[in-house]
Design a protein around this motif. Structure first.
Motif, PDB file in Angstrom:
ATOM      1  N   ALA A   1       0.838  -1.209   0.000  1.00  0.00           N
ATOM      2  CA  ALA A   1       0.000   0.000   0.000  1.00  0.00           C
ATOM      3  C   ALA A   1       0.866   1.249   0.000  1.00  0.00           C
ATOM      4  CB  ALA A   1      -0.939  -0.009   1.202  1.00  0.00           C
ATOM      5  N   ARG A   2       1.888   1.278   0.842  1.00  0.00           N
ATOM      6  CA  ARG A   2       2.766   2.447   0.929  1.00  0.00           C
ATOM      7  C   ARG A   2       3.515   2.659  -0.386  1.00  0.00           C
ATOM      8  NH1 ARG A   2       3.115   7.364   2.414  1.00  0.00           N
ATOM      9  NH2 ARG A   2       3.092   7.193   4.642  1.00  0.00           N
ATOM     10  N   ALA A   3       4.006   1.580  -0.983  1.00  0.00           N
ATOM     11  CA  ALA A   3       4.715   1.692  -2.260  1.00  0.00           C
ATOM     12  C   ALA A   3       3.776   2.201  -3.350  1.00  0.00           C
ATOM     13  CB  ALA A   3       5.315   0.345  -2.652  1.00  0.00           C
ATOM     14  N   PHE A   4       2.534   1.687  -3.380  1.00  0.00           N
ATOM     15  CA  PHE A   4       1.564   2.153  -4.365  1.00  0.00           C
ATOM     16  C   PHE A   4       1.290   3.643  -4.181  1.00  0.00           C
ATOM     17  CE2 PHE A   4      -2.762   3.449  -5.217  1.00  0.00           C
ATOM     18  CZ  PHE A   4      -2.818   3.262  -6.589  1.00  0.00           C
ATOM     19  N   VAL A   5       1.026   4.046  -2.945  1.00  0.00           N
ATOM     20  CA  VAL A   5       0.702   5.452  -2.653  1.00  0.00           C
ATOM     21  C   VAL A   5       1.858   6.363  -3.061  1.00  0.00           C
ATOM     22  CG1 VAL A   5       0.311   7.081  -0.741  1.00  0.00           C
ATOM     23  CG2 VAL A   5      -1.022   4.967  -0.895  1.00  0.00           C
ATOM     24  N   ASP A   6       3.071   5.975  -2.723  1.00  0.00           N
ATOM     25  CA  ASP A   6       4.238   6.782  -3.116  1.00  0.00           C
ATOM     26  C   ASP A   6       4.317   6.907  -4.631  1.00  0.00           C
ATOM     27  OD1 ASP A   6       4.899   7.056  -0.432  1.00  0.00           O
ATOM     28  OD2 ASP A   6       6.516   5.577  -0.490  1.00  0.00           O
TER      29      ASP A   6
END
Length: 123
Positions: free
Chosen positions: A7-12
């Protein structure tokens, strides 16, 4: 697979792309994808990208405050909820926003955006 890490990688990736080259977001959506943007609905990668590239500001900068993630169903999807601030002009006050993504897998470690809901937070 660590859902919070994904999720964090996608958001970034999403907000870096949005802030630098909105047209490149087309690859994150498919023809069955849907966007609700401030209550207006768009379906399909082309319509969604058209909306995002036609927003009335040339430059912007997202500042993500929170990212929450939950698994979604047996197909391996994920719900990702984001809150933060959006700076749309020099000297302008940042606008608070919330956005929810429903990500669906398209192979190991790869996802597309099935549903995307965006709202500015007033008040």
């Amino acid at each position: 697979m660590d859902p919070d890490g994904v999720a964090r990688a996608f958001v970034d990736h999403y907000y870096t792309t949005f802030d630098t080259n909105r047209a490149a977001l087309v690859g994150l959506y498919q023809e069955g994808s849907m966007l609700t943007f401030e209550g207006d609905k768009y379906m399909g990668a082309a319509a969604i990208t058209q909306k995002l590239t036609s927003l009335p500001f040339a430059a912007c900068k997202h500042q993500v405050t929170t990212v929450d993630c939950l698994p979604s169903g047996p197909a391996g999807g994920m719900l990702v909820f984001v809150s933060g601030a959006l700076q749309v002009g020099e000297g302008e006050h940042p606008l608070k926003f919330s956005q929810m993504f429903h990500l669906m897998p398209v192979g190991p470690g790869n996802f597309y955006v099935q549903n995307d809901m965006f709202r500015l937070n007033y008040g």
